[in-house]
Structure formats: C-alpha cells, structure tokens
Scaffold this motif. Structure first.
Motif, PDB file in Angstrom:
ATOM      1  N   LEU A  32       0.862  -1.174   0.000  1.00 36.63           N
ATOM      2  CA  LEU A  32       0.000   0.000   0.000  1.00 36.63           C
ATOM      3  C   LEU A  32       0.899   1.224   0.000  1.00 36.63           C
ATOM      4  CD1 LEU A  32      -2.948   1.155   0.425  1.00 36.63           C
ATOM      5  CD2 LEU A  32      -2.351   1.232   2.856  1.00 36.63           C
ATOM      6  N   CYS A  33       0.631   2.165  -0.902  1.00 37.22           N
ATOM      7  CA  CYS A  33       1.449   3.378  -0.984  1.00 37.22           C
ATOM      8  C   CYS A  33       0.576   4.608  -0.809  1.00 37.22           C
ATOM      9  CB  CYS A  33       2.157   3.451  -2.332  1.00 37.22           C
ATOM     10  SG  CYS A  33       3.309   2.089  -2.635  1.00 37.22           S
ATOM     11  N   SER A  34       1.107   5.583  -0.095  1.00 35.91           N
ATOM     12  CA  SER A  34       0.409   6.854   0.083  1.00 35.91           C
ATOM     13  C   SER A  34       1.100   7.920  -0.756  1.00 35.91           C
ATOM     14  CB  SER A  34       0.414   7.273   1.551  1.00 35.91           C
ATOM     15  OG  SER A  34       1.733   7.575   1.957  1.00 35.91           O
ATOM     16  N   SER A  35       0.333   8.924  -1.146  1.00 31.96           N
ATOM     17  CA  SER A  35       0.860  10.037  -1.941  1.00 31.96           C
ATOM     18  C   SER A  35       1.034  11.247  -1.048  1.00 31.96           C
ATOM     19  CB  SER A  35      -0.116  10.394  -3.061  1.00 31.96           C
ATOM     20  OG  SER A  35      -0.351   9.280  -3.879  1.00 31.96           O
ATOM     21  N   GLY A  36       2.158  11.909  -1.203  1.00 36.76           N
ATOM     22  CA  GLY A  36       2.412  13.133  -0.454  1.00 36.76           C
ATOM     23  C   GLY A  36       2.136  14.353  -1.306  1.00 36.76           C
ATOM     24  N   ASN A  37       2.869  15.400  -1.069  1.00 41.87           N
ATOM     25  CA  ASN A  37       2.699  16.642  -1.801  1.00 41.87           C
ATOM     26  C   ASN A  37       3.075  16.455  -3.273  1.00 41.87           C
ATOM     27  OD1 ASN A  37       1.836  19.356  -1.462  1.00 41.87           O
ATOM     28  ND2 ASN A  37       3.938  20.036  -1.768  1.00 41.87           N
ATOM     29  N   VAL A  38       2.358  17.128  -4.154  1.00 45.25           N
ATOM     30  CA  VAL A  38       2.506  16.981  -5.592  1.00 45.25           C
ATOM     31  C   VAL A  38       2.979  18.300  -6.197  1.00 45.25           C
ATOM     32  CG1 VAL A  38       1.207  16.582  -7.729  1.00 45.25           C
ATOM     33  CG2 VAL A  38       0.690  15.233  -5.687  1.00 45.25           C
ATOM     34  N   THR A  39       3.846  18.206  -7.204  1.00 48.80           N
ATOM     35  CA  THR A  39       4.208  19.368  -8.005  1.00 48.80           C
ATOM     36  C   THR A  39       3.842  19.060  -9.444  1.00 48.80           C
ATOM     37  OG1 THR A  39       6.030  19.976  -6.543  1.00 48.80           O
ATOM     38  CG2 THR A  39       6.078  20.880  -8.764  1.00 48.80           C
ATOM     39  N   ALA A  40       3.045  19.927 -10.048  1.00 52.48           N
ATOM     40  CA  ALA A  40       2.599  19.770 -11.428  1.00 52.48           C
ATOM     41  C   ALA A  40       3.094  20.949 -12.255  1.00 52.48           C
ATOM     42  CB  ALA A  40       1.076  19.694 -11.476  1.00 52.48           C
ATOM     43  N   CYS A  41       3.627  20.641 -13.435  1.00 54.37           N
ATOM     44  CA  CYS A  41       4.150  21.688 -14.323  1.00 54.37           C
ATOM     45  C   CYS A  41       3.577  21.502 -15.722  1.00 54.37           C
ATOM     46  CB  CYS A  41       5.671  21.612 -14.411  1.00 54.37           C
ATOM     47  SG  CYS A  41       6.521  21.856 -12.837  1.00 54.37           S
ATOM     48  N   MET A  59      -5.026   9.228  -2.843  1.00 55.10           N
ATOM     49  CA  MET A  59      -4.217   9.353  -1.622  1.00 55.10           C
ATOM     50  C   MET A  59      -3.539   8.028  -1.281  1.00 55.10           C
ATOM     51  SD  MET A  59      -4.366  12.504  -0.792  1.00 55.10           S
ATOM     52  CE  MET A  59      -3.603  12.431   0.809  1.00 55.10           C
ATOM     53  N   PHE A  60      -4.187   6.911  -1.616  1.00 50.45           N
ATOM     54  CA  PHE A  60      -3.619   5.582  -1.376  1.00 50.45           C
ATOM     55  C   PHE A  60      -3.839   4.716  -2.608  1.00 50.45           C
ATOM     56  CE2 PHE A  60      -4.775   7.062   2.859  1.00 50.45           C
ATOM     57  CZ  PHE A  60      -3.613   6.822   3.564  1.00 50.45           C
ATOM     58  N   THR A 113      13.447   1.061   2.517  1.00 55.90           N
ATOM     59  CA  THR A 113      12.741   2.106   3.265  1.00 55.90           C
ATOM     60  C   THR A 113      11.278   2.258   2.881  1.00 55.90           C
ATOM     61  OG1 THR A 113      13.265   3.864   1.684  1.00 55.90           O
ATOM     62  CG2 THR A 113      14.876   3.439   3.454  1.00 55.90           C
ATOM     63  N   GLY A 114      10.889   1.753   1.717  1.00 57.58           N
ATOM     64  CA  GLY A 114       9.522   1.942   1.243  1.00 57.58           C
ATOM     65  C   GLY A 114       9.263   3.325   0.671  1.00 57.58           C
ATOM     66  N   MET A 115      10.301   4.155   0.578  1.00 57.38           N
ATOM     67  CA  MET A 115      10.125   5.510   0.053  1.00 57.38           C
ATOM     68  C   MET A 115       9.840   5.459  -1.449  1.00 57.38           C
ATOM     69  SD  MET A 115      10.307   7.308   2.743  1.00 57.38           S
ATOM     70  CE  MET A 115      10.313   8.941   2.068  1.00 57.38           C
ATOM     71  N   LEU A 116       8.870   6.250  -1.870  1.00 57.51           N
ATOM     72  CA  LEU A 116       8.380   6.257  -3.239  1.00 57.51           C
ATOM     73  C   LEU A 116       8.649   7.602  -3.899  1.00 57.51           C
ATOM     74  CD1 LEU A 116       6.318   5.354  -5.572  1.00 57.51           C
ATOM     75  CD2 LEU A 116       4.577   6.376  -4.129  1.00 57.51           C
ATOM     76  N   SER A 117       9.130   7.572  -5.139  1.00 53.60           N
ATOM     77  CA  SER A 117       9.211   8.753  -6.004  1.00 53.60           C
ATOM     78  C   SER A 117       8.436   8.392  -7.254  1.00 53.60           C
ATOM     79  CB  SER A 117      10.656   9.070  -6.386  1.00 53.60           C
ATOM     80  OG  SER A 117      11.420   9.359  -5.246  1.00 53.60           O
ATOM     81  N   ALA A 118       7.496   9.255  -7.664  1.00 55.74           N
ATOM     82  CA  ALA A 118       6.632   8.927  -8.795  1.00 55.74           C
ATOM     83  C   ALA A 118       6.496  10.117  -9.728  1.00 55.74           C
ATOM     84  CB  ALA A 118       5.258   8.505  -8.291  1.00 55.74           C
ATOM     85  N   SER A 119       6.226   9.799 -10.996  1.00 64.00           N
ATOM     86  CA  SER A 119       5.944  10.843 -11.966  1.00 64.00           C
ATOM     87  C   SER A 119       4.894  10.346 -12.946  1.00 64.00           C
ATOM     88  CB  SER A 119       7.211  11.261 -12.710  1.00 64.00           C
ATOM     89  OG  SER A 119       7.725  10.178 -13.447  1.00 64.00           O
ATOM     90  N   PHE A 130       6.083  12.434  -4.091  1.00 64.57           N
ATOM     91  CA  PHE A 130       6.762  11.468  -3.238  1.00 64.57           C
ATOM     92  C   PHE A 130       5.735  10.802  -2.350  1.00 64.57           C
ATOM     93  CE2 PHE A 130       9.754  14.809  -4.262  1.00 64.57           C
ATOM     94  CZ  PHE A 130      10.819  14.077  -4.759  1.00 64.57           C
ATOM     95  N   GLY A 131       6.073   9.654  -1.814  1.00 66.26           N
ATOM     96  CA  GLY A 131       5.183   8.943  -0.913  1.00 66.26           C
ATOM     97  C   GLY A 131       5.953   7.881  -0.158  1.00 66.26           C
ATOM     98  N   ILE A 132       5.204   6.982   0.460  1.00 66.37           N
ATOM     99  CA  ILE A 132       5.814   5.889   1.212  1.00 66.37           C
ATOM    100  C   ILE A 132       4.919   4.660   1.087  1.00 66.37           C
ATOM    101  CG2 ILE A 132       4.742   6.515   3.416  1.00 66.37           C
ATOM    102  CD1 ILE A 132       7.616   5.765   4.605  1.00 66.37           C
TER     103      ILE A 132
END
Length: 140
Positions: A32-41, A59-60, A113-119, A130-132
């Motif tokens: 299960l992954c959660s989404s954190g703050n998003v930057t959109a360009c 969010m999940f 660590t379970g740390m997630l980077s997504a695009s 980013f998420g976890i």
C-alpha cells in the motif's frame, strides 16, 4: 550547554527517524502506498504544488507487482486500476512503469525504506510526487 545538547539530540533523532519508521519491502509483492505533496508543471514552465487529491491522484494505491496492477483502495470508492507494463527489481529498488490514456507513469520505490518517487507525464504536462509504501497482508 544543556540546551545545545537537547537541540543536537532532537536534530539527530529527526535525521534517523524516517528510516526507522519505514517498512522494508524486500521480496514483498503487494504493498500500500500513500501520496504526499505533488508538483505539477505545464509545458510553459508554470508549476504549482498541493495535495494529491487536487491533481486527481489517489491518496492511497494498492500495488501488486506479481499481478502487474496498481489500483485504488476499496475504501476510496474510486474503483480505478491500471496495468503495470514494466517491472524491475535491482540494486535495492523497485521500478514500475506503464502507459494509459496518453499518460506515462513511473514509480521508483526503495526496497529497504519503502520511500516512493513517482511521476506522471502527458502531452504538455508532468506531475511529480513522493510517498511511502508498506506491505499489505497476504490474503486469499
């Protein structure tokens, strides 16, 4: 002097806390992954940031590497799924990529660590966040 020691201790704990709170995903295929703050360009270079829901990002999400599927949780009521086209595990990382409805996505997850980077990239825009992630229990 006591104040400096307390500040140093707080800073040291803050530096190691995220790694100690994370979940190890080595060998795990469902999480299960959660989404954190998003930057959109957009293609003009205009960018904005905010919470995931403002950009139609769940969010999940539940990720099943073995079934090559990413989907929203049942509790979200969204009933969204997408296929993972490419999976790769090497050097302590999990790479997941796909393409749907003109948009490409890429997830990189650190196994330890379970740390997630997504695009997500589409015609004239890109979104990064980013998420976890944490393991999901095995259910039949």
């Amino acid at each position: 002097m006591k104040k400096l020691v307390r500040i140093a201790l707080i800073l040291a704990l803050a530096a190691v806390a995220p790694a100690s709170w994370a979940d190890n995903l080595t060998g795990i295929t469902r999480f299960l992954c959660s989404s954190g703050n998003v930057t959109a360009c957009d293609e003009d270079g205009d960018c904005e940031s905010g919470p995931a829901y403002l950009y139609n990002i769940p969010m999940f999400v539940e990720i099943d590497v073995a079934q090559k599927r990413i989907g929203t949780t049942k509790g979200s009521g969204e009933n969204r799924t997408t296929a993972i086209k490419t999976t790769n595990r090497e050097d302590g990382g999990i790479l997941l990529q796909g393409y749907e409805k003109g948009n490409a996505f890429s997830y990189v997850i650190d196994e330890k660590t379970g740390m997630l980077s997504a695009s997500v990239v589409g015609n004239g825009f890109n979104v990064a966040y980013f998420g976890i992630c944490t393991p999901l229990p095995n259910t039949k």
